[in-house]
Design an enzyme around this catalytic site. Structure first.
Site, PDB file in Angstrom:
ATOM      1  N   CYS A  12      61.043 -31.525  32.818  1.00  0.00           N
ATOM      2  CA  CYS A  12      60.512 -32.246  31.776  1.00  0.00           C
ATOM      3  C   CYS A  12      61.930 -32.856  31.249  1.00  0.00           C
ATOM      4  O   CYS A  12      63.108 -32.372  31.536  1.00  0.00           O
ATOM      5  CB  CYS A  12      60.175 -31.609  30.480  1.00  0.00           C
ATOM      6  N   HIS A  42      64.720 -21.802  30.640  1.00  0.00           N
ATOM      7  CA  HIS A  42      64.440 -20.468  31.284  1.00  0.00           C
ATOM      8  C   HIS A  42      64.069 -20.681  32.679  1.00  0.00           C
ATOM      9  O   HIS A  42      63.120 -20.455  33.196  1.00  0.00           O
ATOM     10  CB  HIS A  42      63.239 -20.049  30.457  1.00  0.00           C
ATOM     11  N   HIS A  79      65.795 -24.762  23.538  1.00  0.00           N
ATOM     12  CA  HIS A  79      64.684 -24.330  22.740  1.00  0.00           C
ATOM     13  C   HIS A  79      65.024 -24.540  21.203  1.00  0.00           C
ATOM     14  O   HIS A  79      64.117 -24.512  20.311  1.00  0.00           O
ATOM     15  CB  HIS A  79      64.661 -23.029  22.915  1.00  0.00           C
ATOM     16  N   HIS A 129      60.718 -15.636  21.170  1.00  0.00           N
ATOM     17  CA  HIS A 129      60.875 -17.021  21.981  1.00  0.00           C
ATOM     18  C   HIS A 129      61.923 -17.754  21.237  1.00  0.00           C
ATOM     19  O   HIS A 129      61.678 -17.667  19.894  1.00  0.00           O
ATOM     20  CB  HIS A 129      59.507 -17.369  22.224  1.00  0.00           C
ATOM     21  N   GLU A 131      62.588 -20.615  20.731  1.00  0.00           N
ATOM     22  CA  GLU A 131      62.098 -21.732  19.872  1.00  0.00           C
ATOM     23  C   GLU A 131      61.290 -21.342  18.738  1.00  0.00           C
ATOM     24  O   GLU A 131      61.529 -21.848  17.684  1.00  0.00           O
ATOM     25  CB  GLU A 131      61.113 -22.561  20.679  1.00  0.00           C
ATOM     26  N   THR A 165      55.866 -25.670  21.468  1.00  0.00           N
ATOM     27  CA  THR A 165      55.578 -26.984  21.887  1.00  0.00           C
ATOM     28  C   THR A 165      55.177 -26.686  23.368  1.00  0.00           C
ATOM     29  O   THR A 165      54.533 -27.470  24.124  1.00  0.00           O
ATOM     30  CB  THR A 165      56.949 -27.866  22.470  1.00  0.00           C
ATOM     31  N   CYS A 193      53.997 -30.160  23.483  1.00  0.00           N
ATOM     32  CA  CYS A 193      54.651 -31.492  23.956  1.00  0.00           C
ATOM     33  C   CYS A 193      54.019 -32.080  24.981  1.00  0.00           C
ATOM     34  O   CYS A 193      53.207 -31.591  25.802  1.00  0.00           O
ATOM     35  CB  CYS A 193      55.988 -31.136  24.321  1.00  0.00           C
ATOM     36  N   ASN A 222      56.218 -21.976  29.480  1.00  0.00           N
ATOM     37  CA  ASN A 222      55.281 -22.977  30.069  1.00  0.00           C
ATOM     38  C   ASN A 222      54.831 -22.628  31.551  1.00  0.00           C
ATOM     39  O   ASN A 222      53.922 -23.111  31.904  1.00  0.00           O
ATOM     40  CB  ASN A 222      55.815 -24.407  29.768  1.00  0.00           C
TER      41      ASN A 222
HETATM   42  S1  SF4 Z   1      59.570 -29.228  24.126  1.00  0.00           S
HETATM   43 FE1  SF4 Z   1      58.556 -30.126  26.004  1.00  0.00          FE
HETATM   44  S2  SF4 Z   1      59.853 -31.479  26.706  1.00  0.00           S
HETATM   45 FE2  SF4 Z   1      61.275 -30.558  25.453  1.00  0.00          FE
HETATM   46  S3  SF4 Z   1      62.186 -28.832  26.467  1.00  0.00           S
HETATM   47 FE3  SF4 Z   1      60.344 -27.996  26.110  1.00  0.00          FE
HETATM   48  S4  SF4 Z   1      58.901 -28.524  27.359  1.00  0.00           S
HETATM   49 FE4  SF4 Z   1      60.359 -29.582  27.947  1.00  0.00          FE
END
Ligand code: SF4
Length: 297
Positions: A12, A42, A79, A129, A131, A165, A193, A222
């Site tokens: 991404c 990751h 993140h 995590h 994030e 996200t 996202c 993800n």
């Molecule tokens: S938020 Fe979405 S676009 Fe941004 S790094 Fe994570 S997966 Fe990728």
């Protein structure tokens, strides 16, 4: 056997950006020690490839200790990072490079605005995590929601609900429904996202798929969500890190095989998987290839 690549899949924009920043930082500071706070994205092969550039990945769990004892340039991953850790690094004299994804920063910004408007925040995400940790560090009025069990949450006059996200669309909609029932006044903003939702939708749209390979690191949320969604759709799914994990017993002449990959999976690794499967389809032979770490970045 027919072999297809799922589209879209793979890197991404946030991951491309973080890796570009890391390489640029090495060029900018050729003689300085450079570290990354946790995995920049990751994927263990990306971390190994960075090591070849002398960019060392530090364990996030012991980050404060490293910040106290080492020095040089510190890169914070895609993140996001707790503002107080960033400030701590600057106070200690580190050169700080922030590779946080813009989508992660956008979610943080919305949460900050809602905190100022006196909302209590319910944040749907994964414990530990990076994030989620960065978001939770912003204020103690942010409550982590990990699953449909929301019995530990109190009633508040103003509630704002948002999420990590990279959550799964399916998992999230069940949790949101539960919250809506218990907190009808809650303001909800889905922050999955674009890259994550597109990749998940591509799995849901698959037709005639007998077997799906999801290429990626098991630490990648993800990537795991892609595998979960496929399994929930009734698709036979194999999550693998590299082509070496393809099991010949899963393959046969009359099946349609698809390959997808997480947003942090190097394209080189997915291409190898596709190549092996296509060769098997043509020749009936499953070759295994060595991984050239120089081709990862
Ligand atoms: S938020 Fe979405 S676009 Fe941004 S790094 Fe994570 S997966 Fe990728």
């Amino acid at each position: 056997m027919n072999v297809f690549q799922v589209s879209p899949s793979g890197y991404c924009k946030g991951v491309v950006n973080a890796i570009t920043i890391a390489k640029k930082t090495r060029r900018q500071y050729p003689d300085s020690p450079i570290y990354v706070a946790g995995m920049i994205v990751h994927n263990v092969y990306v971390a190994e490839a960075l090591k070849k550039l002398d960019i060392i990945t530090l364990e996030r769990e012991n980050l404060k200790q490293y910040l106290d004892t080492l020095g040089g340039v510190i890169i914070f991953s895609a993140h996001g990072i707790a503002p107080k850790i960033k400030e701590y690094a600057l106070d200690k004299g580190w050169i700080v490079v922030d590779a946080s994804c813009v989508d992660v920063l956008y979610t943080q910004q919305i949460i900050k605005e809602k905190l100022e408007e006196d909302y209590e925040i319910f944040y749907i995400g994964k414990k530990n995590h990076p994030e989620a940790e960065a978001v939770l560090s912003l204020c103690e009025r942010i409550h982590l929601v990990e699953n449909e069990d929301i019995s530990n949450l109190k009633q508040y006059p103003k509630v704002f609900v948002t999420n990590q996200t990279t959550m799964s669309v399916n998992e999230l909609s069940d949790i949101y429904l539960n919250i809506q029932n218990q907190y009808p006044h809650a303001l909800i903003q889905n922050e999955i996202c674009h890259a994550t939702s597109q990749r998940q939708q591509a799995i849901k749209d698959l037709k005639d798929c007998d077997l799906l390979y999801v290429v990626g690191d098991p630490h990648s949320n993800n990537t795991r969500q892609l595998a979960n969604i496929a399994s929930n759709c009734g698709i036979k799914t194999r999550m693998i890190e590299t082509a070496k994990e393809i099991d010949i017993n899963d393959l046969s002449a009359d099946i349609n095989v698809y390959v997808t990959s997480g947003a942090s999976t190097p394209p080189y690794l997915s291409r190898q998987v596709l190549q092996c499967l296509k060769e098997y389809a043509d020749t009936g032979i499953l070759n295994t290839y060595e991984i050239d770490i120089n081709k990862i970045l």
